[in-house]
Each structure stands twice: as C-alpha cells, then as structure tokens.
Design an enzyme around this catalytic site. Structure first.
Site, PDB file in Angstrom:
ATOM      1  NE  ARG A  48      -2.682  -2.174   3.024  1.00  0.00           N
ATOM      2  CZ  ARG A  48      -3.196  -2.343   4.221  1.00  0.00           C
ATOM      3  NH1 ARG A  48      -4.043  -1.464   4.706  1.00  0.00           N
ATOM      4  NH2 ARG A  48      -2.869  -3.387   4.951  1.00  0.00           N
TER       5      ARG A  48
ATOM      6  CB  SER B 272      -2.301  -6.985  11.725  1.00  0.00           C
ATOM      7  OG  SER B 272      -2.219  -7.959  10.710  1.00  0.00           O
TER       8      SER B 272
ATOM      9  CB  CYS C 120       2.386  -0.288  16.312  1.00  0.00           C
ATOM     10  SG  CYS C 120       4.049   0.302  16.570  1.00  0.00           S
TER      11      CYS C 120
HETATM   12  P1  NAD Z   1      -0.673  -6.220   7.855  1.00  0.00           P
HETATM   13  O1  NAD Z   1      -0.490  -7.286   8.866  1.00  0.00           O
HETATM   14  O2  NAD Z   1      -1.927  -6.217   7.053  1.00  0.00           O
HETATM   15  O3  NAD Z   1       0.529  -6.272   6.779  1.00  0.00           O
HETATM   16  C1  NAD Z   1       1.859  -6.341   7.171  1.00  0.00           C
HETATM   17  C2  NAD Z   1       2.649  -7.050   6.089  1.00  0.00           C
HETATM   18  O4  NAD Z   1       2.163  -8.388   5.950  1.00  0.00           O
HETATM   19  C3  NAD Z   1       2.547  -6.396   4.722  1.00  0.00           C
HETATM   20  O5  NAD Z   1       3.812  -6.392   4.115  1.00  0.00           O
HETATM   21  C4  NAD Z   1       1.550  -7.285   3.972  1.00  0.00           C
HETATM   22  O6  NAD Z   1       1.796  -7.330   2.592  1.00  0.00           O
HETATM   23  C5  NAD Z   1       1.774  -8.640   4.611  1.00  0.00           C
HETATM   24  N1  NAD Z   1       0.555  -9.469   4.648  1.00  0.00           N
HETATM   25  C6  NAD Z   1      -0.728  -9.015   4.743  1.00  0.00           C
HETATM   26  N2  NAD Z   1      -1.569 -10.065   4.770  1.00  0.00           N
HETATM   27  C7  NAD Z   1      -0.823 -11.183   4.703  1.00  0.00           C
HETATM   28  C8  NAD Z   1      -1.136 -12.583   4.697  1.00  0.00           C
HETATM   29  N3  NAD Z   1      -2.386 -13.027   4.777  1.00  0.00           N
HETATM   30  N4  NAD Z   1      -0.113 -13.461   4.630  1.00  0.00           N
HETATM   31  C9  NAD Z   1       1.176 -13.032   4.558  1.00  0.00           C
HETATM   32  N5  NAD Z   1       1.510 -11.713   4.563  1.00  0.00           N
HETATM   33  C10 NAD Z   1       0.525 -10.803   4.635  1.00  0.00           C
HETATM   34  O7  NAD Z   1      -0.461  -4.813   8.606  1.00  0.00           O
HETATM   35  P2  NAD Z   1      -0.705  -3.348   8.052  1.00  0.00           P
HETATM   36  O8  NAD Z   1      -2.166  -3.111   7.924  1.00  0.00           O
HETATM   37  O9  NAD Z   1       0.165  -3.087   6.883  1.00  0.00           O
HETATM   38  O10 NAD Z   1      -0.119  -2.499   9.281  1.00  0.00           O
HETATM   39  C11 NAD Z   1      -0.877  -2.188  10.419  1.00  0.00           C
HETATM   40  C12 NAD Z   1      -0.633  -3.187  11.525  1.00  0.00           C
HETATM   41  O11 NAD Z   1       0.753  -3.238  11.829  1.00  0.00           O
HETATM   42  C13 NAD Z   1      -1.308  -2.787  12.823  1.00  0.00           C
HETATM   43  O12 NAD Z   1      -1.858  -3.941  13.395  1.00  0.00           O
HETATM   44  C14 NAD Z   1      -0.187  -2.228  13.668  1.00  0.00           C
HETATM   45  O13 NAD Z   1      -0.386  -2.294  15.063  1.00  0.00           O
HETATM   46  C15 NAD Z   1       0.927  -3.104  13.246  1.00  0.00           C
HETATM   47  N6  NAD Z   1       2.216  -2.495  13.537  1.00  0.00           N
HETATM   48  C16 NAD Z   1       2.918  -2.995  14.589  1.00  0.00           C
HETATM   49  C17 NAD Z   1       4.118  -2.427  14.928  1.00  0.00           C
HETATM   50  C18 NAD Z   1       4.913  -2.946  16.090  1.00  0.00           C
HETATM   51  O14 NAD Z   1       6.023  -2.501  16.256  1.00  0.00           O
HETATM   52  N7  NAD Z   1       4.416  -3.852  16.887  1.00  0.00           N
HETATM   53  C19 NAD Z   1       4.622  -1.350  14.185  1.00  0.00           C
HETATM   54  C20 NAD Z   1       3.881  -0.876  13.105  1.00  0.00           C
HETATM   55  C21 NAD Z   1       2.675  -1.467  12.789  1.00  0.00           C
END
Ligand code: NAD
Length: 494
Positions: free
Chosen positions: A177, A226, A281
C-alpha cells in the site's frame, strides 16, 4: 500513473508473477500508481542474488561496512524531505510527521554506524594452561524483512541498517500500500556504495510473503504488522527452520492519575491518539481516568478533539491526514457506530467528516468515546484509526489490572506527578515499552523496540542490542598454540 517495480541485483526489475495492486493517494482517493507483485519466481531470483552477494559482503571488513553506512546515513539525511514526501503521498500522514519517521529511522542507521564496537566479542586469556578462549559473532546469510504500511521508511530501517552492518544480505518486502519509499532507499544504498544484491526490494502481497517464509535460502525473518499475520509468519517461518521475530498489533493504554497535570495530559493524549490518524502501533487508543478526574478529563478531551485540523498531508496547516484506504475508513466508522450501540458515550463523532476540496479522500475525523467497557468491540479490537476510548478505574491497581488483562502488550503510559506511582506502574504492567509522562514511548535506537504477549512473537525485540543479536550468531573459540599432551579425559579448565 507510475508503476513501482522491484529492486533486484542492484537495479529495478519489472516482473509481476502475482499481478499488480493499486496504490492510492489517500487524500484525494485517486489511484496514483500500481505496484508489481512478485510471485515465487521473482522471490527465488531475489534470494539467489542476495545469497551470492552475501558471500562477498560477509567478508567485507568492518571498516568498509562502516564507510558505506556513514555514506548512507548522509544520503538519507540529505533526502529527508524527498522521502517524507513519498511517504505522505501514499500513506497520507502529514509531512512533519513523515519527516519525523525518517529521522527516527536515521537514528537506527547512526546506531549501526557503531557496528565495530557492537560486534566486539569477549576474550579470556589463559582459560586453561596455554589455552585462550574468545568469542565473536557472524552474520546469518540472507535475511528478510516484511513491513506494514504505517511507517514505510522507519519500520524497514529498524531492520536493514543493522542486518547489513552485521554482514547479512537483506530482502525487504514492504507494504504493497506504500511501496515507493523503499525503492528510493534502495537507490540511496547503491549510491552509498553498497554492493548490488546486498539490499533487495521485492514488492508483493501474501504470495511473496509466503514464498519468502518457505524459501530454504532465507535464514531469518523480521516481521512487523498486525497480530494475525504476525502469528502466521512466526508459525510458518519457524516451521521452515528460520529465526523469526514477528511484531504484531497493539492496544496502548494511557493511565491518568488524579495528581497529573490534567491539561498537559489531555494535550499529550490527543496528539498520541490522533497523530498519524491513529495509525501507529504505539498510538494511544485507550485512556484510563483514575478516581474523580474522569468527567473533567472527558470534557477537556472533547473540547480539544473538536479543534484538531484534518486535511491533506501536504498542507502545512493539517495536524492529521486521511487513513490509508476507503476500506480502513469504513471499518473505523463501523467500529464507532458499534461502540455507540454497545453503550459508549460518543462525545466527539468523527464519522461523516468532509474535507473541502478532498471529498473523495479517505478521511475520518477524530472520535472520542467515553464510558467504554472492556467487553466492548471498540476496546477488544485494534481500531488503528483516530478513535480514543476512555475508561474509568477506581485506583491505580485497577488500571494496572485492566492493562494486564488485555491480550496486547506493546506500549503503556502513565501521567502522574508521583514517582512512587510511576514506579509501581513500570514494574506492574505486562507491557514491553513504558512511558512516564511520555505518551508514545518508542525507545531510542540504542535500546530495543518490542512488545509483550500478542504484540510480539519470538524472543528478540528489534534494533538496539537485541537487533544485533538477532542478525548474528555466536562462535566461541578455544585455542591452544604450544604443543601439549593430548588426553582422553574430557577437557577441563584446570
Ligand atoms: P498487515 O499485517 O496487514 O501487513 C503487514 C505485512 O504483511 C505487509 O507487508 C503485507 O503485505 C503482509 N501481509 C498481509 N496479509 C498477509 C497474509 N495473509 N499473509 C502473509 N503476509 C501478509 O499490517 P498493516 O495493515 O500493513 O499495518 C498495520 C498493523 O501493523 C497494525 O496492526 C499495527 O499495530 C501493526 N504495527 C505494529 C508495529 C509494532 O512494532 N508492533 C509497528 C507498526 C505497525
């Protein structure tokens, strides 16, 4: 409309084994580009290229590695505004916030510049007669980073500067995205003198992620995103025998004690809840008012939340931009509606906000919901939007118990003027990162970042000393140079 390729073998590669995905300008709601999605073929090519690069880079002396790191540091510093503009255009966050994320990423690069010191081992002279013992750490090989949309520069920089400084080859799979900044980062690494193949960008979605998790050529995986995906990544990569750190979602609480500076606490709460449209996050999404201050706090929050200036990220007057997609906006709106149905008191309603001139943008205004209970959906789910839930607790013990009952354990903050109360809080909460009168306690680069419980799967946090440990493995050498008698009994130190 631009097309965003991969970066493999030191150059852009335009292949799309898994198709393409649209990239939007969240402020206008218009598609600004499309990103090519890697299939297993592109991932395999990337891993092979990285593996070849690793053979040479892992042999590069520390002096060479640090020279590249210092050059990279300077280039990122010089291109801060350009990187911030790329982030803002695809994520939507305001430019000042985007610049701050580049700055926080840069701090990790600066930490990595000290890699010669960080990789020093131990040495024991004469551990046994004529025997010395010493230790050092070696890189792992090809390591992968899979990152979320919300910090397109900073979160990857939690990973690649250290992984590369340690002598690994790094493959980044950024969020589909907000992919553009990663391509620019790849060019800056190349300009800094990093050999081709040491830093690779593979764009993609779950297909590319799963190909990386399964690929036998990938030694370790760092993931941020996530919680459900973090759990999946941890499980699948562990099953494939890889080292994994998988950081997940959050529900960060800020506890306000009656002895706090209420005015200051309210300002900090709002900034921490609505900065970056709540898409951090470490955003504060639950405020816990302790004792008799709850009504006054709710009133102050209400008055000030209504004054938050919402607009496009590139308008210097905006304090808060849009959220990432139309689907994210609709989900946030639904969660606010559900909160109302479940008995929350909607003191500020951000639904239906229209920004003049940006009617098709993915905007949702700040919402404050008072009298939220732990069983309500808006409290149980990570909203990841500009929604602040306020809860009430009779005393500090009840507030701490509330935090500890929550499955997430990323960040938690307390506002108080009592050192004893702050100390009780820092010791009592089951959370990885604590703020004392600091609402967004993101550790500096020379500490490590990570949560507990459902906010992190794996043993090590990212960057700082734990990052160095994650991207290396130890060796201990026991050496004897003089001639000595061999013995059939087990070697001892005497
Ligand atoms: P997301 O989990 O949807 O995506 C993260 C990554 O995983 C992306 O690169 C995406 O392409 C990939 N992905 C998505 N679905 C997948 C699947 N089914 N199988 C394999 N890979 C997959 O997260 P997002 O919406 O991009 O980001 C927001 C989330 O990230 C929130 O939950 C936030 O709290 C979390 N976050 C956590 C931290 C931390 O340090 N703990 C930091 C930043 C963001």
């Amino acid at each position: 409309m631009k097309t965003i390729p991969h970066w493999i073998g030191g150059r852009p590669v335009a292949e799309a084994g898994a198709g393409v995905s649209p990239v939007f300008d969240p402020a206008t709601g218009e598609q600004s580009g499309e990103v090519l999605l890697a299939g297993p073929g592109e991932v395999d090519a990337a891993v092979r290229g990285a593996a070849a690069a690793f053979e040479r880079w892992s042999q590069a002396p520390l002096s060479r590695r640090t020279a590249v790191l210092f050059a990279f540091r300077q280039l990122v510093h010089e291109h801060t505004d350009e990187l911030a503009a790329l982030v803002s255009a695809e994520h939507g966050k305001v430019l000042a916030d985007a610049r701050a994320e580049v700055q926080r990423g840069l701090e990790v690069v600066e930490f990595a510049c000290g890699i010669p010191h960080l990789l020093k081992g131990d040495y024991s002279d004469s551990a046994a007669t004529d025997v010395d013992a010493y230790s050092f750490r070696e890189p792992l090989g090809v390591v992968a980073g899979i990152t979320p949309f919300n910090f397109p520069v900073m979160v990857p920089m939690w990973m690649h500067p250290l992984a590369i400084a340690c002598g690994n080859a790094f493959i980044l799979k950024p969020s589909e995205r907000a992919p553009s900044a990663s391509l620019r980062i790849a060019e800056l690494w190349a300009e800094a003198g990093l050999p081709e193949g040491v830093f690779t960008v593979v764009n993609g979605d779950r297909t590319a992620v799963d190909a990386l998790l399964d690929h036998p050529g990938v030694a370790a995986v760092s993931f941020v995103g996530s919680t459900p995906i973090a759990r999946h990544v941890h499980r699948r990569a562990s099953a494939a025998g890889k080292r994994v750190q998988a950081l997940g979602g959050a529900k960060n609480h800020a506890v306000v004690l009656p002895d706090a500076d209420l005015d200051g606490a309210a300002d900090h709460l709002l900034a921490a809840a609505f900065g970056s449209a709540g898409e951090r996050c470490m955003a504060i999404s639950a405020a816990v008012a302790v004792g008799g201050i709850a009504d006054e706090l709710a009133q102050t929050l209400r008055d000030r939340a209504r004054r938050v200036v919402v607009g496009p990220g590139n308008d210097p007057a905006s304090e808060m931009g849009p959220v990432i997609t139309a689907a994210a906006r609709d989900r946030i709106v639904d969660l606010v509606t559900t909160a109302e149905h479940e008995g929350g008191e909607l003191v500020v309603d951000g639904r239906g906000l229209r920004v003049p001139g940006y009617e098709n943008g993915f905007f949702v205004g700040p919402s404050v919901i008072d009298r939220v209970r732990p069983d309500m959906t808006v409290y149980r789910e990570e909203v990841f939007g500009p929604v602040l839930a306020t809860l009430r607790a009779a005393d500090a013990d009840e507030a701490i118990a509330l935090i500890n009952a929550n499955p997430y354990g990323n960040g938690a903050a307390i506002f108080t003027s009592s050192g004893a109360a702050a100390r009780q809080f820092q010791r009592g909460v089951s959370v990885g990162m604590i703020g004392i009168n600091v609402p967004v306690p993101v550790p500096t680069a020379y500490y490590s970042f990570g949560g507990w419980k459902d906010s992190l799967f794996g043993e090590t946090h990212v960057h700082g000393p734990e990052g160095v440990a994650f991207y290396t493995r130890g060796k201990v050498v026991t050496a004897r140079w003089p001639r000595a008698q061999a013995t059939f009994s087990f070697p001892t130190s005497r």
